[in-house]
Design a protein around this motif. Structure first.
Motif, mmCIF file in Angstrom:
data_model
loop_
_atom_site.group_PDB
_atom_site.id
_atom_site.type_symbol
_atom_site.label_atom_id
_atom_site.label_comp_id
_atom_site.label_asym_id
_atom_site.label_seq_id
_atom_site.Cartn_x
_atom_site.Cartn_y
_atom_site.Cartn_z
ATOM 1 N N SER A 88 33.018 25.537 -23.957
ATOM 2 C CA SER A 88 32.838 26.532 -25.024
ATOM 3 C C SER A 88 34.179 27.132 -25.426
ATOM 4 N N ALA A 89 34.976 27.506 -24.436
ATOM 5 C CA ALA A 89 36.295 28.093 -24.722
ATOM 6 C C ALA A 89 37.149 27.088 -25.494
ATOM 7 N N GLU A 91 36.143 24.697 -27.418
ATOM 8 C CA GLU A 91 35.630 24.504 -28.775
ATOM 9 C C GLU A 91 36.182 25.547 -29.756
ATOM 10 N N THR A 92 36.542 26.727 -29.260
ATOM 11 C CA THR A 92 37.104 27.754 -30.152
ATOM 12 C C THR A 92 38.470 27.333 -30.687
ATOM 13 N N THR A 96 35.391 19.459 -30.585
ATOM 14 C CA THR A 96 33.986 19.478 -30.195
ATOM 15 C C THR A 96 33.820 18.889 -28.800
ATOM 16 N N ARG A 97 32.725 19.284 -28.173
ATOM 17 C CA ARG A 97 32.452 18.810 -26.818
ATOM 18 C C ARG A 97 32.290 17.291 -26.790
ATOM 19 N N ALA A 303 14.854 15.792 -28.072
ATOM 20 C CA ALA A 303 14.928 17.238 -28.327
ATOM 21 C C ALA A 303 15.293 17.491 -29.791
ATOM 22 N N THR A 304 16.209 16.686 -30.317
ATOM 23 C CA THR A 304 16.608 16.830 -31.721
ATOM 24 C C THR A 304 15.420 16.522 -32.635
ATOM 25 N N ALA A 307 12.874 19.354 -32.486
ATOM 26 C CA ALA A 307 13.334 20.521 -33.240
ATOM 27 C C ALA A 307 13.138 20.290 -34.745
ATOM 28 N N GLY B 10 32.498 30.402 -34.517
ATOM 29 C CA GLY B 10 32.106 29.454 -33.478
ATOM 30 C C GLY B 10 32.696 29.722 -32.122
ATOM 31 N N GLY B 11 32.022 29.220 -31.093
ATOM 32 C CA GLY B 11 32.616 29.160 -29.779
ATOM 33 C C GLY B 11 32.486 30.424 -28.964
ATOM 34 N N GLY B 12 31.782 31.396 -29.481
ATOM 35 C CA GLY B 12 31.479 32.545 -28.641
ATOM 36 C C GLY B 12 32.541 33.607 -28.679
ATOM 37 N N PRO B 31 28.962 18.679 -34.706
ATOM 38 C CA PRO B 31 28.200 18.646 -33.457
ATOM 39 C C PRO B 31 26.710 18.444 -33.759
ATOM 40 N N GLU B 32 26.046 17.697 -32.896
ATOM 41 C CA GLU B 32 24.661 17.327 -33.123
ATOM 42 C C GLU B 32 23.743 18.562 -33.112
ATOM 43 N N TRP B 33 23.956 19.420 -32.168
ATOM 44 C CA TRP B 33 23.119 20.599 -32.026
ATOM 45 C C TRP B 33 23.881 21.841 -32.478
ATOM 46 N N LEU B 35 25.359 25.685 -32.742
ATOM 47 C CA LEU B 35 25.942 26.583 -31.749
ATOM 48 C C LEU B 35 25.196 27.921 -31.774
ATOM 49 N N SER B 53 28.643 31.232 -25.373
ATOM 50 C CA SER B 53 27.921 30.461 -26.378
ATOM 51 C C SER B 53 27.425 29.162 -25.765
ATOM 52 N N LEU B 54 26.530 28.493 -26.470
ATOM 53 C CA LEU B 54 26.077 27.169 -26.040
ATOM 54 C C LEU B 54 25.454 26.426 -27.220
ATOM 55 N N HIS B 55 25.256 25.135 -27.062
ATOM 56 C CA HIS B 55 24.586 24.338 -28.079
ATOM 57 C C HIS B 55 23.144 24.109 -27.651
ATOM 58 N N ALA B 57 19.103 22.424 -29.312
ATOM 59 C CA ALA B 57 18.423 21.763 -30.433
ATOM 60 C C ALA B 57 17.643 22.780 -31.254
ATOM 61 N N ASP B 58 17.060 23.775 -30.590
ATOM 62 C CA ASP B 58 16.292 24.785 -31.319
ATOM 63 C C ASP B 58 16.381 26.133 -30.586
#
Lengths: 315, 122
Positions: A88-89, A91-92, A96-97, A303-304, A307, B10-12, B31-33, B35, B53-55, B57-58
């Motif tokens: 997460s850190a 990504e800022t 991307t992951r 899951a995608t 959703a 983004g990213g918290g 990103p697929e999912w 944030l 933060s996290l990713h 799907a819903d």
């Protein structure tokens, strides 16, 4: 204002923030090299947490009691959590992951060399907690004050949890040391194997570490490799005595003048070979990570899809 | 007030630039999912506080993941998960003129006023 002038003024602002020990936040302007250095360091740190689940995960099904199994599960789950805080850190900083994971699997980004050593006996679970997590704590506590805000906040959370890791490891070894001769021998053998790789965790000596000076000037890194390694040795010697194990270094002795323990450097050729991919477990670790990613793909896809169908039903 | 650059919350940890970021990693794929930013109420009587933060799907998965990632040790009694792209941020520049009007109004602070030392309870 011309671009050059504007950049100079932004750079001066950035330098002032660093100068007064303040934090850089994601929305601030930062030199591209600062950003790149952080991506490299935080990504490597995140990868280490994720790959670090494997050596210990190896013993979950064979832990000797339900109590030990529950502890080990909790610890490995923590490592996953630490990886997620750090991704997460990272990504800022604008990556991307998915990209980072791709780079890891392609061998373009690294993780700590320590996880390329195998866990041959259950005592290794204790030794990893005591020495490997102990070394990690030495590295990580100063990073709570690192100049990049998101990284420092992630490190704060991690350090709070890391103390459990070290203590459970030490207690495990202490329990084995009060057991049979065979159990004590197992602990000693494990410590003999992990001592040198643990010393390598702090990175090459300062004279051969070209990245340290710039990272320290930017306050990304707060202490040099050699200082941290010395701190770790000084900390570990009395702990080893309390445990009743011998650290495998004949030159290890107190130096009154320096106020520190003298010790032998680890084999840096071995370190370089492991970093370059020739460690005992490099291929296995990456293959396992790739397998987990591939085998989990259908779960993420499901899951995608779920959703999406929920959204369509709602509209 | 803006630099003309694109940003995403983004990213918290506040908005991050979407362009002009050289990481040597090429153009980042979407990103697929989405944030989510996660806020946790530590105990009754306290505010929800941003924890990271996290990713997911819903929305439902975001709360479940938040429980696993951010409350493994009873850190909370309540979780908020907010889609990061729904957060409105003040501006990309932390030392923005938006906050300037507060800068010269020292009379808004109690310490601005001199009260004799012998006046009690003030």
């Amino acid at each position: 204002m011309s671009d050059t002038l504007q950049t100079a003024s932004l750079e001066a602002d950035f330098d002032r923030v660093i100068e007064r020990h303040d934090r850089i936040e994601p929305r601030d302007w930062m030199p591209e090299k600062y950003r790149a250095t952080l991506v490299r360091q935080v990504a490597q740190h995140a990868h280490s947490e994720i790959i670090g689940m494997q050596p210990e995960g190896n013993w979950i099904t064979r832990a000797p009691s339900l109590r030990r199994k529950a502890i080990l599960l909790a610890k490995v789950q923590d490592e996953a959590g630490h990886g997620l805080y750090l991704y997460s850190a990272c990504e800022t900083l604008g990556v991307t992951r998915a990209e980072l994971t791709e780079k890891l699997i392609a061998g373009k980004q690294k993780y700590s060399s320590i996880f390329n050593y195998p866990t041959l006996s259950y005592a290794d679970v204790g030794t990893i907690g005591w020495l490997v997590d102990g070394a990690a704590i030495c590295n990580q506590v100063p990073l709570c004050r690192t100049s990049y805000g998101p990284y420092g906040r992630a490190m704060n959370r991690i350090c709070k949890e890391e103390s459990f890791h070290q203590r459970q490891g030490f207690e495990l070894l202490l329990t084995m040391m009060s057991g049979t001769d065979a159990q004590r021998a197992m602990v000693q053998e494990s410590v003999d194997r992990f001592w040198w790789p643990a010393l390598m965790m702090f990175g090459p000596p300062d004279v051969e570490s070209p990245n340290t000076a710039q990272s320290m000037a930017w306050r990304i890194k707060r202490d040099t490799n050699d200082d941290l390694r010395q701190k770790f040795v000084d900390m570990s010697v009395p702990q080893a005595q309390a445990l009743g194990v011998t650290l495998p270094d004949a030159e290890l002795r107190w130096n009154e003048e320096r106020g520190h323990y003298d010790f032998t450097q680890p084999d840096w050729d071995e370190f370089m070979a492991v970093v370059k991919g020739s460690g005992p477990c490099n291929a296995q670790r990456i293959a396992h990570r790739k397998r987990a990613l591939d085998e989990g793909a259908w779960v993420r896809e499901a899951a995608t899809a779920f959703a999406r169908s929920q959204r369509e039903d709602a509209s | 007030m803006t630099t003309g650059q694109k940003f995403s919350a983004g990213g918290g940890h506040g908005a991050i630039p979407l362009e002009g970021v050289s990481t040597g990693l090429g153009e980042p794929p979407q990103p697929e999912w989405p944030l989510y930013e996660i806020f946790v109420r530590g105990k009754r009587g306290l505010n929800h506080v941003h924890v990271g933060s996290l990713h997911a799907a819903d929305d439902e998965m975001a709360v479940r993941h938040a429980r696993d990632v951010y409350t493994r040790r009873n850190e909370g009694v309540s979780i908020w998960a907010v889609r990061a792209d729904l957060i409105v941020a003040s501006s990309p520049d932390e030392k923005d003129p938006l906050f300037d009007p507060a800068g010269d109004k020292v009379y808004r602070h109690p310490t601005f006023y001199d009260i004799p030392a012998n006046v009690p309870h003030m």
